[in-house]
Scaffold this motif. Structure first.
Motif, PDB file in Angstrom:
ATOM      1  N   MET A  19      -6.973 -10.738   5.434  1.00 36.27           N
ATOM      2  CA  MET A  19      -7.410 -10.318   4.098  1.00 36.27           C
ATOM      3  C   MET A  19      -7.840  -8.853   4.066  1.00 36.27           C
ATOM      4  SD  MET A  19      -7.967 -11.456   1.012  1.00 36.27           S
ATOM      5  CE  MET A  19      -9.133 -11.639  -0.316  1.00 36.27           C
ATOM      6  N   GLU A  20      -8.512  -8.414   5.096  1.00 33.58           N
ATOM      7  CA  GLU A  20      -9.033  -7.044   5.127  1.00 33.58           C
ATOM      8  C   GLU A  20      -7.929  -5.996   4.948  1.00 33.58           C
ATOM      9  OE1 GLU A  20     -11.696  -4.112   7.999  1.00 33.58           O
ATOM     10  OE2 GLU A  20     -11.226  -6.136   8.673  1.00 33.58           O
ATOM     11  N   PHE A  21      -6.762  -6.284   5.477  1.00 30.10           N
ATOM     12  CA  PHE A  21      -5.670  -5.311   5.429  1.00 30.10           C
ATOM     13  C   PHE A  21      -4.524  -5.740   4.514  1.00 30.10           C
ATOM     14  CE2 PHE A  21      -7.743  -4.694   9.566  1.00 30.10           C
ATOM     15  CZ  PHE A  21      -8.176  -3.397   9.378  1.00 30.10           C
ATOM     16  N   CYS A  22      -4.795  -6.659   3.625  1.00 28.01           N
ATOM     17  CA  CYS A  22      -3.780  -7.110   2.667  1.00 28.01           C
ATOM     18  C   CYS A  22      -3.903  -6.266   1.396  1.00 28.01           C
ATOM     19  CB  CYS A  22      -3.964  -8.603   2.359  1.00 28.01           C
ATOM     20  SG  CYS A  22      -2.627  -9.278   1.345  1.00 28.01           S
ATOM     21  N   SER A  23      -3.244  -5.140   1.418  1.00 30.66           N
ATOM     22  CA  SER A  23      -3.325  -4.195   0.293  1.00 30.66           C
ATOM     23  C   SER A  23      -2.031  -4.212  -0.515  1.00 30.66           C
ATOM     24  CB  SER A  23      -3.562  -2.786   0.825  1.00 30.66           C
ATOM     25  OG  SER A  23      -2.441  -2.361   1.586  1.00 30.66           O
ATOM     26  N   MET A  24      -2.124  -3.700  -1.712  1.00 28.72           N
ATOM     27  CA  MET A  24      -0.926  -3.587  -2.555  1.00 28.72           C
ATOM     28  C   MET A  24       0.094  -2.670  -1.873  1.00 28.72           C
ATOM     29  SD  MET A  24      -1.399  -5.560  -5.153  1.00 28.72           S
ATOM     30  CE  MET A  24      -0.625  -5.158  -6.710  1.00 28.72           C
ATOM     31  N   ARG A  25      -0.386  -1.638  -1.225  1.00 33.09           N
ATOM     32  CA  ARG A  25       0.506  -0.704  -0.533  1.00 33.09           C
ATOM     33  C   ARG A  25       1.261  -1.419   0.597  1.00 33.09           C
ATOM     34  NH1 ARG A  25       0.872   4.460  -0.798  1.00 33.09           N
ATOM     35  NH2 ARG A  25      -1.108   4.712  -1.864  1.00 33.09           N
ATOM     36  N   ARG A  26       0.548  -2.269   1.346  1.00 35.37           N
ATOM     37  CA  ARG A  26       1.182  -2.989   2.459  1.00 35.37           C
ATOM     38  C   ARG A  26       2.182  -4.023   1.927  1.00 35.37           C
ATOM     39  NH1 ARG A  26      -0.639  -2.868   7.961  1.00 35.37           N
ATOM     40  NH2 ARG A  26      -2.459  -1.804   7.174  1.00 35.37           N
ATOM     41  N   VAL A  27       1.823  -4.689   0.834  1.00 30.27           N
ATOM     42  CA  VAL A  27       2.747  -5.659   0.223  1.00 30.27           C
ATOM     43  C   VAL A  27       4.002  -4.933  -0.254  1.00 30.27           C
ATOM     44  CG1 VAL A  27       3.080  -7.275  -1.686  1.00 30.27           C
ATOM     45  CG2 VAL A  27       0.917  -7.291  -0.398  1.00 30.27           C
ATOM     46  N   ALA A  28       3.808  -3.787  -0.898  1.00 30.65           N
ATOM     47  CA  ALA A  28       4.964  -2.997  -1.355  1.00 30.65           C
ATOM     48  C   ALA A  28       5.832  -2.589  -0.169  1.00 30.65           C
ATOM     49  CB  ALA A  28       4.486  -1.769  -2.122  1.00 30.65           C
ATOM     50  N   GLY A  29       5.197  -2.189   0.921  1.00 28.42           N
ATOM     51  CA  GLY A  29       5.951  -1.817   2.120  1.00 28.42           C
ATOM     52  C   GLY A  29       6.772  -2.973   2.657  1.00 28.42           C
ATOM     53  N   ALA A  30       6.200  -4.169   2.612  1.00 23.98           N
ATOM     54  CA  ALA A  30       6.929  -5.354   3.081  1.00 23.98           C
ATOM     55  C   ALA A  30       8.159  -5.626   2.225  1.00 23.98           C
ATOM     56  CB  ALA A  30       6.012  -6.571   3.091  1.00 23.98           C
ATOM     57  N   LEU A  31       8.088  -5.210   0.971  1.00 22.72           N
ATOM     58  CA  LEU A  31       9.214  -5.400   0.052  1.00 22.72           C
ATOM     59  C   LEU A  31      10.117  -4.167  -0.021  1.00 22.72           C
ATOM     60  CD1 LEU A  31       7.242  -7.179  -2.797  1.00 22.72           C
ATOM     61  CD2 LEU A  31       9.056  -8.201  -1.407  1.00 22.72           C
ATOM     62  N   ASP A  32       9.737  -3.110   0.703  1.00 28.01           N
ATOM     63  CA  ASP A  32      10.481  -1.849   0.717  1.00 28.01           C
ATOM     64  C   ASP A  32      10.587  -1.246  -0.681  1.00 28.01           C
ATOM     65  OD1 ASP A  32      11.672   0.158   2.225  1.00 28.01           O
ATOM     66  OD2 ASP A  32      13.700  -0.628   1.858  1.00 28.01           O
ATOM     67  N   VAL A  33       9.445  -1.247  -1.376  1.00 28.07           N
ATOM     68  CA  VAL A  33       9.367  -0.618  -2.700  1.00 28.07           C
ATOM     69  C   VAL A  33       8.099   0.227  -2.767  1.00 28.07           C
ATOM     70  CG1 VAL A  33      10.622  -2.495  -3.855  1.00 28.07           C
ATOM     71  CG2 VAL A  33       8.115  -2.557  -3.774  1.00 28.07           C
ATOM     72  N   GLN A  34       7.996   1.036  -3.772  1.00 26.19           N
ATOM     73  CA  GLN A  34       6.786   1.816  -4.012  1.00 26.19           C
ATOM     74  C   GLN A  34       5.709   0.886  -4.596  1.00 26.19           C
ATOM     75  OE1 GLN A  34       6.183   5.086  -3.271  1.00 26.19           O
ATOM     76  NE2 GLN A  34       8.164   4.944  -2.216  1.00 26.19           N
ATOM     77  N   PRO A  35       4.444   1.123  -4.281  1.00 29.50           N
ATOM     78  CA  PRO A  35       3.378   0.267  -4.823  1.00 29.50           C
ATOM     79  C   PRO A  35       3.416   0.132  -6.343  1.00 29.50           C
ATOM     80  CG  PRO A  35       2.493   1.665  -3.103  1.00 29.50           C
ATOM     81  CD  PRO A  35       3.912   2.118  -3.344  1.00 29.50           C
ATOM     82  N   SER A  36       3.780   1.201  -7.025  1.00 27.50           N
ATOM     83  CA  SER A  36       3.819   1.151  -8.491  1.00 27.50           C
ATOM     84  C   SER A  36       4.795   0.092  -9.008  1.00 27.50           C
ATOM     85  CB  SER A  36       4.179   2.521  -9.065  1.00 27.50           C
ATOM     86  OG  SER A  36       5.449   2.942  -8.580  1.00 27.50           O
ATOM     87  N   ALA A  37       5.819  -0.234  -8.217  1.00 27.69           N
ATOM     88  CA  ALA A  37       6.799  -1.242  -8.638  1.00 27.69           C
ATOM     89  C   ALA A  37       6.163  -2.622  -8.765  1.00 27.69           C
ATOM     90  CB  ALA A  37       7.970  -1.285  -7.664  1.00 27.69           C
ATOM     91  N   LEU A  38       5.117  -2.881  -7.976  1.00 28.31           N
ATOM     92  CA  LEU A  38       4.455  -4.187  -8.034  1.00 28.31           C
ATOM     93  C   LEU A  38       3.775  -4.425  -9.375  1.00 28.31           C
ATOM     94  CD1 LEU A  38       2.728  -4.282  -4.516  1.00 28.31           C
ATOM     95  CD2 LEU A  38       4.993  -5.137  -5.160  1.00 28.31           C
TER      96      LEU A  38
END
Length: 158
Positions: A19-38
């Protein structure tokens, strides 16, 4: 990419990083998109946490056997790293989970359903934290975690 893809990626990030490192930026990275796309699919991280919590508990069947139902809920949260913390956060902020609480209330009462949900989530969260610390060698494993959960359920449901 859709909302379901984002929730799946977020749960994978959670299970890998916690949970501590579950960020929108990391989720976006996992999807290979920019965070703004989320943000075209989820309004904010709190909304995403609510969706993650709903997914974690989605397969939990609630029936008249509240002891068994509570164990299934616990098992669902234990199945993913920090799953109980996500569910606890969503529950505290009232981000979803109303269907699960409603199903529990149909089998008991509103007060018992809320109390049971708080107990199961809280005990499971403490169990996950203890197991993680034990796995790192920071503390000794506690063989009483599972039996104490059942004892607490017996007290609540008696």
């Amino acid at each position: 990419m859709n909302r379901d893809d984002i929730v799946s990626a977020a749960l994978e990030v959670l299970d890998t990083w916690g949970m501590e490192f579950c960020s929108m930026r990391r989720v976006a990275g996992a999807l290979d998109v920019q965070p703004s796309a989320l943000y075209h699919h989820v309004a904010n991280k709190q909304t995403l946490l609510g969706l993650m919590a709903e997914r974690i508990v989605a397969g939990v069947a609630v029936d008249a056997d509240l002891m068994a139902s509570s164990r299934r809920l616990r098992d669902a949260m234990l199945a993913i790293r920090d799953g109980a913390e996500v569910v606890a956060t969503a529950s505290a902020f009232r981000l979803g989970l109303s269907e699960l609480e409603g199903d529990l209330a149909k089998q008991s009462s509103t007060d018992l359903a809320r109390t049971l949900l708080i107990y199961v989530v809280g005990h499971t969260q403490a169990t996950q934290l203890h197991r993680q610390a034990s796995a790192l060698g920071a503390i000794e494993a506690d063989p009483d975690l599972d039996p104490s959960f059942d004892r607490g359920l017996t007290i609540l449901l008696s």
